[in-house]
Every structure is written in C-alpha cells, then in structure tokens.
Design a protein around this motif. Structure first.
Motif, short mmCIF file in Angstrom:
data_model
loop_
_atom_site.label_atom_id
_atom_site.label_comp_id
_atom_site.label_asym_id
_atom_site.label_seq_id
_atom_site.Cartn_x
_atom_site.Cartn_y
_atom_site.Cartn_z
N GLY A 23 50.61 -63.06 12.84
CA GLY A 23 51.47 -63.44 13.64
C GLY A 23 51.08 -64.60 14.58
N SER A 24 52.13 -65.40 15.42
CA SER A 24 51.67 -66.45 16.03
C SER A 24 51.82 -66.07 17.57
N GLU A 25 51.78 -64.80 17.90
CA GLU A 25 51.88 -64.15 19.35
C GLU A 25 50.46 -64.10 19.67
N SER A 26 50.22 -63.83 21.06
CA SER A 26 48.84 -63.77 21.53
C SER A 26 48.20 -62.36 20.91
N LEU A 27 46.97 -62.28 21.18
CA LEU A 27 46.33 -61.02 20.34
C LEU A 27 46.83 -59.78 20.87
N VAL A 28 47.15 -59.58 22.11
CA VAL A 28 47.56 -58.36 22.81
C VAL A 28 48.98 -58.18 22.26
#
Length: 924
Positions: A690-695
C-alpha cells in the motif's frame, strides 16, 4: 508492422559510407577549384550541382548574377555575409561553375530554373576573375591563379590577368609593380573593354589584414592601398553596366581576426554601402535538403520512407502529453519527410544549440558531423528506422572528434564518463538492467541531452532541454516511454556532470555537487543513519486500531498492558521471506516473552512490523540525504553560487522524498504471534502493501485479517468459551476472561476492553449465548442476572460473570416461580419471603443513578489529559447497558491586554466549524 531500417530505404554516397569524406571535409575552396585540385564533388560542375541543393540564397545569387552580366537592371555589388560555414563559398562556386564549365544549363541540376527566372535563353559569355585571399601571397610576386602565365603582385594585378591575360594586365601593370591602387577610371576602361566581367573575391578580409601595421613595402601593396582598391573597384563595377562584384564578408569574430580584420571589415561595409538585395544563407528547412543531397543518394523506397514518417507522427499524436506540441502538427510530418532519414530534432539541436558557438560552421560543421555519424552507423549495420539524437554513436572516435572540436578540452572527460563510451556511466546503467540494455535507454537519453545542451553560452537565458524533447530524440514507435524516464532518473542519481532544474536537463564541464555529496555520504556513520531512520519512524502520527505504537524499542520499553500495540522493529532487525531464523523473528520473540527481566503476561496484545532484508538501499539513501543536508548547512563555507544552492536544495528535497518512500516500502512485513492450543507460539507473517504510512498499512491489514478485532460477535465469543474457557464450569469471571484474551495467542485478539464490553452487551440480549450477572451471592445465586432484553451495567471486574444460558434460564425460572408463588400468598394475606421480595422488587433504594464530575485541565497538555480522562472515566460509564453519558468542555480564557484581532477571528471561525453550543469574546 515493423518499419524498414533507413539503410534499406536510402544509401549514403560512396565517399560517406566508405569514410573518404574526411579528405574533403566538405570545405568548398575556390582556390583549389581554380587550380584544378579540388575533390570531384567540387571540381566537376555536373557532380557539384547534382549534390548541391539550390537554396533560396544560391538561387538569388545565380539569378542576380545572370541578370547583371546580361546587361539587365540588377545589383552590381553583392556581399555574402554569414557566420563561419554559412555557405558563402559554396554559393560563389555555384555561380563560377555555371559561367565557366561550358556545360549546358540543363545538365546542371537547378541551373535551368535560374536561367529561366533571369529571363534568358542562354548563358552570357562572361570573363571571370576569382581571388581567394587565403591562397594569395602578399609578400612576393607570383603567377596569376588563372594559369595565364602573368607575373603579378597585387589583387588588381591578379584580377586583370585573370580577366584578360597579359593584354589586360598592361592596363594596371604600373600600379601593380608600384603597389598603388589603380583609379576607378582605369578599372572602368578594363571592364568595358573585356565585359561582361564577373569578379569574385573570397576571404577578402583575411588577405588585407595581413598587411595591417606592416611597415616595410611588400609586393601586395600597403594596407591603405588595398582598402583604396576596394573602393575604386566598387565604383567601377557600379559604373559598368555588365560588371558584377561578389565578395564574401565574415560575420564572426573568429573569422574577422583581431583589430586589423575589424578595420578592414568596417571599411568594406562602408564602401559596399547599403544594397537592395541582401543575400541570405540557407535556413533550417533548406539545411535538411542540403544535408540529404550532399550525404545521401536518391530515396530508393518512397513508400517505406513515407510509412516511417507517418508512423512516427502517429506515435507523437497518440502520446501527445509526452512530446512537444509542434511534433503533432502536420507541418512536422512534412519536415520529417524532407529530412529523412535524419530526424528533424537532430537539425533543431545542431542549428539551434550548437549554432550559437562561434567556431561551429552551420553548414560545413553539420555536414562533417553527420557524415561521421552516417559512416559509423552504416559500418555498424544500424537497424534504426530513423537517425535520432539518441542513436548518434558518440563513442565512435570520428563522431566524438567532430563534437569536441568546437568545445574546450574540459569536455573530453565529460563525454567519456557521463555520455557515451566503453566505461561511461550510462553504459553501466544499461548493462545492469536487461530492460534498459535492450534499447540502450540510458545511452540514448545521455546522447539526446548532450546534443541539446553541451555548449555553454553566456547569452543563454534558459539552459537544457525538457523531458518532452528528450523523448522526441530517443523514442521510436512502440517504445515504452516510461523506460527512458526511468533511465533518466537513474542517471540523475549517478552522473556527475548532469544538471537538472525546473524540468530541464543539461551537461556542463563543471561537475555538479554529486561528487561532494558522495564524499560526504561515505563519512556518515552507521549511528547517524540509525538515528535518522528511527527519527523518521517516530514521526508516525497515525495509530489505527493500535492503542500504542513503539518504535525500535528494547523489551523493557514495551508496556505489559491489556491493549493492542504495534512494535516497529529496528532497521537492522530484518526479515526475509521463507526464513524462520531472521533477526526480526528473534527480536519479536524476545519482546513477546519478556519485559526487561520479567516474563511478559499479556502476550496476545502485541504485533510487530519488520523491514525487509533489502533495507540496505535505504541506508544508502539516508547517507545521501544527510550529505545533501550538510551541504545546504555549509553553503556559505563552500561558497556555492545560486545554481549550486538550488541544486543542493533540490538534492535535499528529492533525497528526503526518496528515503520516505523507500523506508515505507522496506517495512513490508507484519509479524503476528499465533498458537494452536497449548502448543508453541508460531508466527503468521504477511506482507503489508500500500501507499499509506506504515502504521496505517499494518492497521488495515490486521483489522481486515481479524488479527486485531475491533467488533466481535457474541457467537464468536461463545465459541471461544465453549472450546477453551468454561468447558464444565457454569460461568466465567469477566476479569479472568479478559486476562485470558490478553494472554493466550490461541484466542481472539481484541483491540481493548471496550470491544469485550460491547460484545457482552449484545450477547446478553440474545438469550442463546450467555447471561450476565454482577456477582454471585452467598447461596450461589447470581446477582442481577440478565438473559435476554433488559438493562444491565456491564463491567469487567473481579465480581461480574458470564453465565451459561441454560444455567441462567434455570435460575430465572426458579425466580419467576418463586415470584408467582409470593403473589399468590400475598393475595391470600400471607407474608412474603425475602427471596420473593428480592426477585420482584424494583431497583434497590440508595443505589446511585447519576454521576457528574468537573475537572480543571492543564492548558499545556489538554490533549493528553483529555485522552486519559476519556480512557479512565468516560469509557467505564459508556460501557453500562442503557447508560446515557454526556461530556461537555468548558473553556475560559482571560488576557489583561486584550485578544489580538487575528486570534479573535481565527478562534471564532474554528468554534463555529466545530459546532460549539456557545462561544464568544467579552470586553469585561
């Protein structure tokens, strides 16, 4: 349909394909032609015209010359003034061959049209004198260049001897021997006696400047006498009806040659004066025809050339956003047809970018370069449909020599290292990638950029070429354009002489700051890299389903609490697919088992995010980023100019973005502890794309896979109870249940206690799952037992229990039977038992039914205090079945000096947007 290679459609002339062009060097020399020693393509009139494209300038000279020499009204003096290599000598040679070859005009390609335009049926019989300043001796007597056997000394002696031999020479013999310029009257008599007369002087300035500041008398006369001769000559030509003077005048500083040359040029310009017909050099479009006619034979397959040009044009139209707008216009298709097999972009770059160089010869220089290119491509069996900037073999010595002859020596290492060569960086990039290597992507991009940007000229306002022009210079139909863009990006990161600003790219002989950056990057310590990575990981603000996120902790730093937490392992604690002995699993296992020196109890609350084994690339990017950052910080000490400061700032920005992206990509593993009954703990390992943050990615993955439960159905809770927890027991304590769920990895992992509370509340309503009681009485009876619709204050504590539904129904049946019996007894007047009273009475007197609380928060940590109150107080209240909880926030602020207007405006607007019931500012 595949396009035919250009070599199968049109063939170069033999001298080009064989490499013999180096002998001629495309330098038209009137002196050599006059002596009969020129190459056939210049010496032979028929061959010359067959290889010469009659430009508008050449046609103008031919027509004006024929008119003047036939006695018509035309310009008597024509000066050909262009930059070096602009075609002056070539134009004079065309007029010379037309009048002296003895060939019928019909045999000279294009000559017949000029004769027709001049209104003539036949060529005038003119006497011709040709004087080439660079071929004439100024210091001694010599035989005239027309092979008349006349001994001459001066320009005027040479002219007379060529026009009429010994007899004509006698008219100026005295002036020739004395070195004094003849008067215009003498020259008029000469022209009228011999006319029509054509006098052509090439390299005039070069000859006369030899005499500048020469004190001793020389054979050619003095500097001033030669300038006087030019004035007398122009006056005599004007005064003679059928005499014509054509002289080439330099335009560039290099050809003028210092102060002497400048004085000659000023005098000639003044003497020639303003003329109505200004001779024009070839324009860019005519340059196509000049080059093709001189370098190639006739096109042998017109259909194939047409198909190639149309295919390229369709390609540009179909990918309009990737190419310049002009390339999609119909006029550009016409340009491709005229320039075939050379792409118009080659000419645009040579005439536009290289043409500004003083030493670059616009016609001769282009011919020499392209002849070298064509010879190398022909010898190398090039299969390209067109000759593009990206296909120029710049590594070939002949091509490299032609390119570098116009540039300072400092460009040689630039070419070898960063453009094209056996050990060049673009070649290494192509060799390291099969995708790039298949089409020579990096080398093509490097050549296109170099051709469009190598010359460094102070007058240039904007340097370099845009991405759309790079693609125009390298891409062929059906090519993947992204491939070239990827190669360019990789070159940006590795080439030391490649610059970029505002989407434009160019080479410079001065190295960019990359070498400084790389040197500093090597000095960045591992500890600094580790600190930077941890700092970036700690910037994570999202929490998702996790109640806590811990970055690169020791086991003692992760609390042993009953809330789901994500542990982000350290960058060196990496994982690799298919391995069970990785450093990531080892570190996660240690944290799962222990908190410091103590065993961990609540193991079913932890999940772990780990980096991939390839995170080493991220460490390299971090070093580069820290190096760029240090250059920005030291910009004063490094004495960076404005462009270098922009470069350092851009490098810092780009490297920062690169590190962020690659760091997120590197942390791609989610490690979740699982268990089968009482067996050993195993690990469920999944990728978190995915392209979101790690968390956020870890949260989404864990929630979607039910590795963290945020909403739990009563059915699933009942299954867990039946399988593992209460078995033969009639009930289970809620606090013990929550401890089990937080401890054992074979049970469902709930986000927090509120999920269990909500599940119990829903389950109690259904009658089939379980009952709920606030505790167990002295006689083993469940207090406040609820099963089915009703209101119960659900709490997770040491007293409350979940009761098996059949056990709960049995007690409730007993209570109902007892209640019914008590009612009968009461109706008969008998006493009621305590048990009946307890079962039928309403809520006990004295039980609190309302809570209120007021607290003052520290304004410096409102967020943290409010969150703690919500967790420790509000959460317990909303967990009670049927509870109605309202939370209000009172804010009071006073400023003795009064609130600034900007604060009043901002706070009032924010309160309105946030839906405050009441808000306002008061004066008192």
């Amino acid at each position: 349909m595949s396009l035919k290679p250009w070599r199968e459609v049109v063939k170069p002339h033999r001298d080009v394909s064989s490499g013999r062009y180096r002998q001629a060097e495309f330098a038209a020399d009137l002196g050599q032609v006059l002596r009969g020693t020129a190459e056939p393509e210049y010496q032979d009139a028929v061959e010359f015209f067959s290889r010469t494209y009659i430009t508008a300038g050449i046609r103008q000279l031919l027509v004006e010359g024929l008119k003047r020499l036939s006695g018509q009204d035309a310009e008597p003096v024509i000066q050909l003034q262009t930059a070096f290599g602009g075609g002056k000598t070539h134009a004079m040679l065309a007029l010379y061959h037309l009048l002296t070859s003895g060939q019928e005009p019909g045999k000279l390609a294009g000559a017949g049209d000029a004769l027709e335009e001049a209104g003539l049926d036949e060529l005038p019989e003119a006497r011709v004198a040709v004087m080439v300043g660079t071929a004439l001796s100024a210091s001694e007597e010599h035989e005239d260049m027309g092979d008349g056997g006349v001994r001459v000394r001066t320009l005027w002696g040479e002219m007379a001897a060529q026009l009429g031999g010994e007899e004509a020479y006698e008219l100026v013999a005295a002036d020739d021997r004395a070195g004094t310029a003849p008067g215009s009257t003498t020259l008029v008599r000469l022209f009228e006696q011999l006319g029509p007369c054509l006098i052509m002087i090439d390299e005039l300035v070069a000859f006369i400047r030899k005499l500048y500041q020469v004190s001793d008398q020389v054979a050619a006369g003095s500097f001033d006498s030669n300038l006087t001769f030019i004035q007398s000559l122009t006056e005599a030509v004007r005064a003679t009806k059928n005499a014509l003077l054509v002289a080439s005048i330099p335009q560039s500083e290099m050809e003028i040659g210092g102060e002497g040359g400048k004085r000659v040029l000023d005098h000639v310009d003044h003497t020639f004066g303003r003329i109505e017909a200004v001779w024009k050099a070839a324009d860019a479009l005519e340059g196509f025809e000049i080059v093709r006619r001189r370098l190639f034979g006739e096109i042998e397959d017109e259909i194939a050339s047409e198909e190639t040009c149309r295919a390229f044009h369709r390609f540009y139209c179909d990918n309009s956003s990737d190419f310049p707008t002009e390339s999609q216009e119909s006029e550009y298709l016409d340009r491709m047809k005229r320039a075939y097999p050379i792409h118009p972009e080659v000419f645009d770059r040579l005439y536009g970018d290289w043409g500004v160089l003083e030493r670059f010869q616009r016609t001769r220089g282009v011919l020499r370069l392209l002849a070298a290119v064509i010879h190398e491509l022909w010898s190398g069996d090039d299969q390209s449909p067109l000759i593009l900037p990206g296909t120029l073999p710049m590594a070939a010595q002949s091509v490299k020599t032609e390119l570098l002859r116009y540039l300072p020596d400092t460009w040689t290492p630039v070419m070898d290292a960063d453009v094209d060569g056996e050990n060049s960086e673009p070649r290494r990039i192509d060799q390291a990638s099969a995708r790039f290597g298949a089409v020579c992507a990096a080398r093509k991009v490097a050549r296109a950029i170099f051709l469009g940007s190598a010359p460094r000229v102070e007058e240039q306002q904007v340097r370099g070429i845009e991405t759309v022009r790079i693609l125009l210079g390298v891409a062929e139909p059906n090519d993947q354009l992204a491939l070239f863009n990827d190669a360019r990006s990789r070159m940006e990161a590795r080439l030391r002489h490649l610059y970029e600003h505002s989407g434009r790219y160019w080479y410079d002989d001065q190295p960019n700051l990359r070498k400084t950056m790389e040197d500093r990057a090597q000095r960045v310590s591992d500890d600094d890299v580790q600190a930077e990575l941890e700092s970036r990981l700690e910037r994570e603000r999202a929490r998702g389903v996790f109640r806590g996120v811990h970055v690169c902790p020791q086991s003692a730093d992760v609390p042993d609490e009953q809330q789901v937490r994500l542990v982000i392992l350290s960058p060196e604690q990496t994982h690799r697919r298919g391995r069970q002995d990785t450093r990531a699993l080892q570190a996660a296992g240690e944290i799962l088992e222990e908190r410091g020196n103590l065993p961990r109890q609540f193991k079913n609350t932890l999940l772990f995010a780990a980096p991939d084994e390839d995170i080493g690339d991220v460490a390299r990017d971090v070093r580069q980023h820290l190096a760029w950052q240090s250059i920005v910080n030291d910009r004063e000490a490094l004495n960076l100019d404005a462009h270098q400061r922009r470069e350092a700032a851009d490098g810092t920005r780009r490297s920062d973005e690169t590190v962020n992206v690659r760091l997120q990509d590197a942390y791609c593993w989610l490690l979740v502890p699982t268990q089968e009954g009482a067996g050993p703990i195993e690990w469920e390992i999944t990728r978190i794309p995915g392209s979101e943050s790690l968390v956020e990615r870890a949260s989404s993955k864990a929630e979607a896979a039910q590795q963290v439960v945020t909403r739990w159905s009563p059915q699933l809770l009942r299954m867990e109870l039946d399988r593992w927890l209460w078995k033969d027991d009639p009930h289970i304590n809620t606090e013990q249940l929550w401890n089990y769920l937080s401890t054992y990895c074979y049970l469902s992992r709930l986000k927090d206690e509120s999920v269990l509370v909500s599940t119990i509340r829903e389950g109690v309503k259904g009658e089939d799952w379980f009952g709920y009681a606030t505790g167990i009485g002295d006689h083993g009876q469940y207090r406040d037992l609820v099963l089915g619709p009703g209101i119960a204050p659900i709490r997770i504590d040491a007293d409350s229990v979940l009761v098996k539904p059949e056990v709960a129904r049995e007690q409730l049946e007993r209570q109902r039977a007892a209640a019914e019996g008590a009612q009968v007894t009461a109706a008969a007047g008998g006493p009621s038992t305590d048990e009946t009273t307890t079962a039928t009475a309403g809520p006990k007197a004295g039980v609190p039914r309302r809570f209120y609380g007021t607290v003052t928060l520290d304004s410096s940590r409102v967020g943290g205090d409010a969150a703690k109150i919500a967790e420790e107080v509000v959460q317990h209240l909303v967990g009670i079945l049927g509870a109605e909880v309202k939370v209000k926030l009172d804010i009071a602020a006073e400023v003795p000096e009064g609130f600034p207007e900007s604060v009043v405006r901002t706070v009032s607007e924010n309160c309105r947007v946030l839906g405050f019931d009441q808000q306002g500012f008061e004066e008192e």
